[in-house]
Motif scaffolding. Structure first.
Motif, PDB file in Angstrom:
ATOM      1  N   THR A  95      -0.333 -10.590  -5.956  1.00  0.00           N
ATOM      2  CA  THR A  95       1.067 -11.206  -6.082  1.00  0.00           C
ATOM      3  C   THR A  95       2.112 -10.152  -6.746  1.00  0.00           C
ATOM      4  N   SER A  96       1.561  -8.944  -7.163  1.00  0.00           N
ATOM      5  CA  SER A  96       2.464  -7.958  -7.826  1.00  0.00           C
ATOM      6  C   SER A  96       1.748  -6.337  -7.824  1.00  0.00           C
ATOM      7  N   VAL A  97       2.585  -5.542  -8.012  1.00  0.00           N
ATOM      8  CA  VAL A  97       2.206  -4.144  -7.996  1.00  0.00           C
ATOM      9  C   VAL A  97       1.576  -3.927  -9.188  1.00  0.00           C
ATOM     10  N   TRP A  98       0.246  -3.142  -9.142  1.00  0.00           N
ATOM     11  CA  TRP A  98      -0.526  -2.903 -10.250  1.00  0.00           C
ATOM     12  C   TRP A  98      -1.005  -4.181 -10.835  1.00  0.00           C
ATOM     13  N   GLY A  99      -0.867  -5.253 -10.516  1.00  0.00           N
ATOM     14  CA  GLY A  99      -1.288  -6.425 -11.232  1.00  0.00           C
ATOM     15  C   GLY A  99      -0.381  -6.874 -12.471  1.00  0.00           C
ATOM     16  N   LEU A 100       0.852  -6.077 -12.281  1.00  0.00           N
ATOM     17  CA  LEU A 100       1.619  -6.542 -13.539  1.00  0.00           C
ATOM     18  C   LEU A 100       2.405  -7.940 -13.394  1.00  0.00           C
ATOM     19  N   GLU A 101       2.841  -8.338 -14.352  1.00  0.00           N
ATOM     20  CA  GLU A 101       3.787  -9.595 -14.599  1.00  0.00           C
ATOM     21  C   GLU A 101       5.051  -9.237 -14.938  1.00  0.00           C
ATOM     22  N   ASN A 102       6.131 -10.143 -14.859  1.00  0.00           N
ATOM     23  CA  ASN A 102       7.514  -9.753 -15.236  1.00  0.00           C
ATOM     24  C   ASN A 102       7.576  -9.414 -16.562  1.00  0.00           C
ATOM     25  N   TRP A 103       8.336  -8.464 -16.884  1.00  0.00           N
ATOM     26  CA  TRP A 103       8.385  -7.933 -18.226  1.00  0.00           C
ATOM     27  C   TRP A 103       9.944  -7.422 -18.915  1.00  0.00           C
ATOM     28  N   SER A 104      10.734  -7.137 -17.727  1.00  0.00           N
ATOM     29  CA  SER A 104      12.009  -6.710 -18.028  1.00  0.00           C
ATOM     30  C   SER A 104      13.018  -7.381 -16.992  1.00  0.00           C
ATOM     31  N   ALA A 105      14.269  -7.449 -17.503  1.00  0.00           N
ATOM     32  CA  ALA A 105      15.389  -8.064 -16.555  1.00  0.00           C
ATOM     33  C   ALA A 105      15.612  -7.253 -15.570  1.00  0.00           C
ATOM     34  N   LEU A 106      15.432  -5.923 -15.548  1.00  0.00           N
ATOM     35  CA  LEU A 106      15.714  -4.984 -14.498  1.00  0.00           C
ATOM     36  C   LEU A 106      14.369  -4.777 -13.680  1.00  0.00           C
ATOM     37  N   ILE A 107      13.256  -4.748 -14.234  1.00  0.00           N
ATOM     38  CA  ILE A 107      12.146  -4.487 -13.307  1.00  0.00           C
ATOM     39  C   ILE A 107      11.078  -5.748 -12.920  1.00  0.00           C
ATOM     40  N   ASN A 108      11.202  -6.145 -11.998  1.00  0.00           N
ATOM     41  CA  ASN A 108      10.371  -7.119 -11.574  1.00  0.00           C
ATOM     42  C   ASN A 108       9.230  -6.717 -10.332  1.00  0.00           C
ATOM     43  N   PRO A 109       7.885  -6.594 -11.245  1.00  0.00           N
ATOM     44  CA  PRO A 109       6.691  -6.128 -10.254  1.00  0.00           C
ATOM     45  C   PRO A 109       6.224  -7.014  -9.267  1.00  0.00           C
ATOM     46  N   LYS A 110       6.509  -8.254  -9.100  1.00  0.00           N
ATOM     47  CA  LYS A 110       5.877  -9.316  -8.355  1.00  0.00           C
ATOM     48  C   LYS A 110       6.522  -9.210  -6.936  1.00  0.00           C
ATOM     49  N   TRP A 111       5.799  -8.989  -5.634  1.00  0.00           N
ATOM     50  CA  TRP A 111       5.771  -8.932  -4.285  1.00  0.00           C
ATOM     51  C   TRP A 111       6.897  -9.861  -4.225  1.00  0.00           C
ATOM     52  N   VAL A 112       7.898  -9.324  -3.354  1.00  0.00           N
ATOM     53  CA  VAL A 112       9.036 -10.362  -2.789  1.00  0.00           C
ATOM     54  C   VAL A 112       8.196 -11.636  -2.029  1.00  0.00           C
ATOM     55  N   LYS A 113       7.141 -11.178  -1.278  1.00  0.00           N
ATOM     56  CA  LYS A 113       6.270 -12.169  -0.594  1.00  0.00           C
ATOM     57  C   LYS A 113       4.797 -11.961  -0.949  1.00  0.00           C
ATOM     58  N   PRO A 114       4.149 -12.901  -1.678  1.00  0.00           N
ATOM     59  CA  PRO A 114       2.698 -12.685  -2.076  1.00  0.00           C
ATOM     60  C   PRO A 114       1.964 -12.314  -0.724  1.00  0.00           C
ATOM     61  N   LEU A 115       0.836 -11.740  -0.942  1.00  0.00           N
ATOM     62  CA  LEU A 115      -0.308 -11.511   0.098  1.00  0.00           C
ATOM     63  C   LEU A 115      -0.863 -12.838   0.149  1.00  0.00           C
ATOM     64  N   PRO A 116      -1.240 -13.315   1.383  1.00  0.00           N
ATOM     65  CA  PRO A 116      -2.364 -14.454   1.491  1.00  0.00           C
ATOM     66  C   PRO A 116      -3.786 -13.977   1.164  1.00  0.00           C
ATOM     67  N   PRO A 117      -4.547 -14.911   1.056  1.00  0.00           N
ATOM     68  CA  PRO A 117      -5.999 -14.333   0.924  1.00  0.00           C
ATOM     69  C   PRO A 117      -6.553 -13.600   1.935  1.00  0.00           C
ATOM     70  N   VAL A 118      -7.441 -12.545   1.689  1.00  0.00           N
ATOM     71  CA  VAL A 118      -7.918 -11.542   2.661  1.00  0.00           C
ATOM     72  C   VAL A 118      -8.714 -12.436   3.587  1.00  0.00           C
ATOM     73  N   PRO A 119      -8.774 -12.494   4.950  1.00  0.00           N
ATOM     74  CA  PRO A 119      -9.608 -13.183   5.852  1.00  0.00           C
ATOM     75  C   PRO A 119     -11.195 -13.076   5.377  1.00  0.00           C
ATOM     76  N   GLY A 120     -11.679 -14.056   5.268  1.00  0.00           N
ATOM     77  CA  GLY A 120     -13.327 -14.065   4.732  1.00  0.00           C
ATOM     78  C   GLY A 120     -13.563 -13.735   3.258  1.00  0.00           C
ATOM     79  N   ASN A 121     -12.563 -13.538   2.518  1.00  0.00           N
ATOM     80  CA  ASN A 121     -12.717 -13.120   1.099  1.00  0.00           C
ATOM     81  C   ASN A 121     -11.516 -13.859   0.354  1.00  0.00           C
ATOM     82  N   PRO A 122     -11.637 -15.442   0.334  1.00  0.00           N
ATOM     83  CA  PRO A 122     -10.588 -15.967  -0.180  1.00  0.00           C
ATOM     84  C   PRO A 122     -10.433 -15.798  -1.720  1.00  0.00           C
ATOM     85  N   THR A 123     -11.473 -15.376  -2.541  1.00  0.00           N
ATOM     86  CA  THR A 123     -11.136 -15.160  -3.854  1.00  0.00           C
ATOM     87  C   THR A 123     -10.952 -13.773  -4.248  1.00  0.00           C
TER      88      THR A 123
END
Length: 263
Positions: A95-123
């Motif tokens: 869901t985000s670069v380096w696993g970071l969460e939102n922490w600034s009005a100017l910087i949003n590290p979340k992916w615009v489109k989150p990645l789905p689970p990896v095939p065969g590795n749902p968790t």
């Protein structure tokens, strides 16, 4: 926009994330697979003499703490002629670069489109991330890279390595709202294989936030081989994030089935 100006933003994001979140824990078209035997990197096999022999090993990207400049066990940042060590790498989440969460009005590290689970590795929720400003292979100092060593190989034996790659984008990385773009392709170089080395590319063709499966077949020249991961962006003044996921059993030794001879 010139590249040197643009490059500051993901670097600033990484550095700020490292300071504020240092405590955070964390093929394109699939082709038929050759017949291969599964390898467990944490186990061994008995030789004819009854001794326990180490099986071929390819370090996975599942374990490790998420974060800027953090990598899984047995993976390292590439520091040499192929890349620029000042450009970030790390372990990201789906869901985000380096696993970071939102922490600034100017910087949003979340992916615009989150990645789905990896095939065969749902968790699974961690993958190695490299950054690239390079639009062509000659721009070796405009991207970061990572590498690992495949160990316990048998010279002359043929193996396959299977893994997944992806590219995602973020927005809001600084006051001018600089944005990333989906990468052109992921690049995999292997050394000490076949006739010396090999280069493989997995093109994204605009497939943002999509896992692409890749299998590489190679013959070992020695008891170890080097696996290097990086990639290219589509535009030289826009950067891309490129991800790699390796499962725990991604390296397999190919079994040759004897042909029946009719006399």
């Amino acid at each position: 926009m010139k590249m040197k100006v643009t490059k500051r933003f993901p670097l600033a994001l990484g550095l700020a994330g490292a300071l504020l979140f240092s405590s955070c824990s964390k093929e394109d078209v699939m082709t038929p697979q050759p017949e291969a035997g599964s390898v467990n990197e944490h186990s061994g096999a008995k030789t004819n003499a009854g001794e326990l022999a180490a099986l071929p090993a390819f370090a996975n990207t599942i374990s490790g703490n998420l974060g800027y400049e953090k990598l899984p066990i047995d993976w390292a940042k590439l520091d040499g002629p192929l890349t620029d060590p000042s450009i970030p790498v790390g372990l990201s989440s789906r869901t985000s670069v380096w696993g970071l969460e939102n922490w600034s009005a100017l910087i949003n590290p979340k992916w615009v489109k989150p990645l789905p689970p990896v095939p065969g590795n749902p968790t699974a929720n961690s993958m190695v991330t490299v950054t690239s400003y390079a639009q062509n292979p000659e721009q070796t100092k405009e991207r970061s890279g990572v590498f690992t060593t495949l160990n316990n190989l048998k010279p002359g034996t043929t193996y396959t390595v299977t893994f997944y790659v992806a590219s995602t984008t973020v927005t809001g990385l600084g006051s001018n709202q600089a944005t990333s773009i989906c990468a052109k392709y992921a690049e995999i170089k292997m050394f000490n294989v076949d006739n010396g080395s090999s280069t493989n590319a997995v093109y994204f063709y605009g497939k943002e936030a999509t896992w692409l499966k890749k299998t590489i077949t190679f013959k070992a020249k020695a008891n170890s081989a080097k696996f290097v991961f990086s990639g290219l962006t589509q535009l030289g003044n826009r950067y891309s994030y490129i991800h790699l996921f390796v499962d725990r059993n991604s390296l397999k030794e190919m079994h040759v089935t004897p042909q029946m001879v009719v006399l």
